[in-house]
Scaffold this active site. Structure first.
Site, PDB file in Angstrom:
ATOM      1  N   HIS A 189     -30.503  38.204 -17.384  1.00  0.00           N
ATOM      2  CA  HIS A 189     -30.071  39.278 -16.483  1.00  0.00           C
ATOM      3  C   HIS A 189     -31.056  40.452 -16.513  1.00  0.00           C
ATOM      4  O   HIS A 189     -30.713  41.580 -16.868  1.00  0.00           O
ATOM      5  CB  HIS A 189     -28.658  39.766 -16.844  1.00  0.00           C
ATOM      6  CG  HIS A 189     -27.955  40.379 -15.669  1.00  0.00           C
ATOM      7  ND1 HIS A 189     -26.593  40.332 -15.503  1.00  0.00           N
ATOM      8  CD2 HIS A 189     -28.410  41.060 -14.575  1.00  0.00           C
ATOM      9  CE1 HIS A 189     -26.244  40.954 -14.391  1.00  0.00           C
ATOM     10  NE2 HIS A 189     -27.333  41.399 -13.807  1.00  0.00           N
ATOM     11  N   ARG A 233     -25.518  37.374  -8.827  1.00  0.00           N
ATOM     12  CA  ARG A 233     -24.385  37.506  -9.734  1.00  0.00           C
ATOM     13  C   ARG A 233     -24.002  36.130 -10.270  1.00  0.00           C
ATOM     14  O   ARG A 233     -24.007  35.140  -9.549  1.00  0.00           O
ATOM     15  CB  ARG A 233     -23.172  38.108  -9.005  1.00  0.00           C
ATOM     16  CG  ARG A 233     -23.292  39.599  -8.716  1.00  0.00           C
ATOM     17  CD  ARG A 233     -23.209  40.432  -9.995  1.00  0.00           C
ATOM     18  NE  ARG A 233     -23.221  41.854  -9.737  1.00  0.00           N
ATOM     19  CZ  ARG A 233     -24.320  42.617  -9.689  1.00  0.00           C
ATOM     20  NH1 ARG A 233     -25.508  42.039  -9.858  1.00  0.00           N
ATOM     21  NH2 ARG A 233     -24.239  43.909  -9.471  1.00  0.00           N
ATOM     22  N   ASP A 260     -31.016  34.103 -13.261  1.00  0.00           N
ATOM     23  CA  ASP A 260     -31.058  35.326 -14.071  1.00  0.00           C
ATOM     24  C   ASP A 260     -29.672  35.770 -14.496  1.00  0.00           C
ATOM     25  O   ASP A 260     -29.533  36.623 -15.368  1.00  0.00           O
ATOM     26  CB  ASP A 260     -31.732  36.450 -13.260  1.00  0.00           C
ATOM     27  CG  ASP A 260     -31.842  37.754 -14.030  1.00  0.00           C
ATOM     28  OD1 ASP A 260     -32.312  37.718 -15.188  1.00  0.00           O
ATOM     29  OD2 ASP A 260     -31.462  38.802 -13.479  1.00  0.00           O
ATOM     30  N   GLU A 281     -21.699  36.329 -19.841  1.00  0.00           N
ATOM     31  CA  GLU A 281     -22.894  36.964 -20.398  1.00  0.00           C
ATOM     32  C   GLU A 281     -22.542  37.735 -21.675  1.00  0.00           C
ATOM     33  O   GLU A 281     -21.715  38.646 -21.617  1.00  0.00           O
ATOM     34  CB  GLU A 281     -23.522  37.905 -19.360  1.00  0.00           C
ATOM     35  CG  GLU A 281     -24.040  37.173 -18.138  1.00  0.00           C
ATOM     36  CD  GLU A 281     -24.712  38.079 -17.105  1.00  0.00           C
ATOM     37  OE1 GLU A 281     -24.733  39.311 -17.318  1.00  0.00           O
ATOM     38  OE2 GLU A 281     -25.229  37.557 -16.105  1.00  0.00           O
TER      39      GLU A 281
END
Length: 540
Positions: free
Chosen positions: A281, A231, A255, A260
């Site tokens: 992600h 996360r 990632d 985001e």
């Protein structure tokens, strides 16, 4: 049962529903909110992903809704509390993307270690360079896995296969699980100080937000490699940027991001770093993961139809009410005992024992045990734990759960005892009963006690000597903390004493430390009971 599908869901999962003659499946993608509100009243189940917001308006319009099935892990788009108030079950698919996330973490690590992204771009540009892309091997490296749940456990197994020595840190996992995985369970600081590679697999919550910042990075070995496919927000991104620039962190692969899509200047600069491999992600973005989550929620719908337990319900489950009626007077007692007992434990739980004696032992006590387990685990894990999934969560954490019963009554006609065993065999024991329908705690460890749990409490162990009670009262008075009641237990004069204080307000950490020093306490713990609210009128 009429089921509406409002977002793209893998057909492999929906086929399970299409084959069942009891299910009438209606796939309606791309509906506007007004259109969905007009339709939803005809359906008993809605299957969604992230594109549909299941809010108060939708739940009110869904007069026949029995279940919301979220084909994925997150339930941010579902008002779970309001669904619970409407009696609507919410299920998700928390494990469907487990393998996908684990493999992506390994892909990020290998891509960085072998310079895959750089070499790929170079060759596509018509170059033939090898020396600039010399990599590092995983064999012989010490890897630290923070978070040893479903994903972290799989990553640890894969790191072992690459011949890494693996350390792991997870305060909510039993030592047995680490042993089964062949990894060494250590503290956070030991991970930071000793590992060549550190990979994160924890949820984002108040405990883990910015868990790795400047302090933690400064403790790490020079040249460490960091992986975050869990996360965004677990790593303080500004601190990571500085550590990459200084060379303290040899490289990283990420990632997930605190924002985001990333928009801030800090994130843009971080993403541009040469020694950082990045993806947008993609941890759950595999065809298999999408199929898995669709299959999982479809199975839950069929389980509901068959009146079978729902493994992934996140709110109020459906239970056999006849069984619940037998145990109803004791459910609150069990919740209180578990809420109290778990706060006495600060290390990994190895075993939980629920013991029933007296008249209650004539009944099936399993609903009580599951209720207690749920209350315990809700203090320990990020996911919602309820009567349906508590046993599954405990099993995944490597916690042994036992139940013992004796119909012989002692001093009490009914007695419930909770024993929480931690690593090394140490135990915390709490016993309770009902007095006129209200919970009472009657034993702590081997001390006979008798008190009604209150919202704010303070438990102390110290050597009994003159003046101690007065000193405790003085410290509390100095800090404006009113003592509502006090219960004292001891084995002998001037021996060890146990005191439990019921208070009108919480005890700040600094007051706890002051009290510990002042009375030379061998054990002290401030307790906040979620299951109990002040009923004396002082906190209104």
């Amino acid at each position: 049962m009429k089921v509406i599908v409002t977002d793209e869901v893998a057909q492999e999962g929906l086929e399970l529903l299409k084959k069942d003659p009891r299910v009438e499946l209606d796939i309606r993608l791309g509906l506007k909110k007004e259109e969905l509100l007009a339709l939803i009243g005809d359906y008993e189940v809605i299957i969604t992903r992230s594109g549909t917001t299941v809010d108060k308006d939708l739940l009110d319009a869904g007069r026949n809704l029995k279940m919301v099935a979220r084909a994925g892990v997150g339930i941010d788009n579902v008002d779970v509390d309001y669904a619970s108030s409407k009696g609507v079950i919410v299920v998700n698919a928390p494990f469907g993307n487990t393998n996908s996330a684990a493999e992506h973490a390994m892909a990020l690590l290998l891509a960085f270690c072998r310079n895959i992204t750089k070499a790929n771009a170079s060759l596509k540009n018509g170059e033939w360079k090898r020396a600039p892309f010399t990599g590092v091997e995983l064999k012989g490296k010490t890897a630290g896995v923070i978070g040893l749940g479903k994903v972290g456990g799989r990553v640890a197994t894969r790191l072992k296969a690459f011949e890494c020595e693996v350390f792991a840190c997870d305060p909510y996992i039993a030592a047995k699980r680490a042993h089964d995985l062949g990894v060494k369970l250590v503290s956070h600081d030991e991970i930071y100080k000793n590992c060549d590679i550190i990979t994160l697999h924890t949820p984002l919550n108040d405990e883990t937000r910015n868990m790795i910042g400047e302090r933690e990075l400064s403790m790490m070995k020079h040249g460490v490699i960091l992986i975050n496919a869990a996360r965004g927000g677990i790593i303080t991104e500004g601190a990571l940027l500085n550590a990459l620039k200084s060379g303290k962190v040899y490289g990283a692969a990420m990632d997930v991001w605190s924002e985001e899509p990333p928009k801030s200047e800090v994130l843009k600069e971080l993403i541009s770093q040469e020694r950082l491999v990045v993806t947008p992600h993609l941890g759950a973005n595999t065809f298999e993961a999408q199929i898995n989550v669709a299959v999982d929620v479809s199975k839950e719908i069929l389980n509901y139809l068959d009146e079978q337990p729902l493994e992934n319900a996140v709110n109020i489950p459906r239970f056999d009410m006849a069984l619940m009626d037998q145990m109803r007077p004791f459910l609150n007692l069990m919740s209180v005992l578990s809420d109290f007992g778990i706060q006495l434990v600060d290390t990994n739980i190895a075993k939980v024992i629920f013991s029933y004696s007296g008249n209650i032992a004539h009944y099936d006590c399993s609903p009580l045990s599951v209720c207690g387990l749920s209350a315990l685990l809700n203090r320990r894990v990020d996911q919602d734990v309820n009567l349906v999934n508590a046993s599954l969560v405990a099993e995944q954490m490597g916690i042994v759960v036992e139940e013992t019963k004796s119909t012989q009554a002692g001093a009490f006609s009914n007695l419930i005892t909770l024993i929480v065993e931690v690593e090394g065999g140490k135990r915390r024991t709490v016993s309770g009963t009902l007095f006129e329908g209200a919970p009472r705690i009657v034993r702590l460890r081997d001390y006979s006690m008798d008190f009604a749990p209150d919202e704010h409490m303070l438990l102390l162990n110290y050597t009994d000597r003159p003046g101690m009670i007065g000193q405790i009262g003085t410290i509390m008075g100095t800090h404006g903390i009113n003592i509502a009641s006090m219960n004292l237990g001891r084995r002998e004069k001037k021996g060890e004493a146990m005191v439990i204080l019921s208070l009108d307000s919480a005890v700040p950490p600094e007051v706890v430390e002051e009290m510990k020093t002042a009375i030379d306490a061998t054990y002290i713990r401030a307790i906040h009971m979620r299951t109990v609210k002040c009923n004396r009128g002082c906190c209104a």
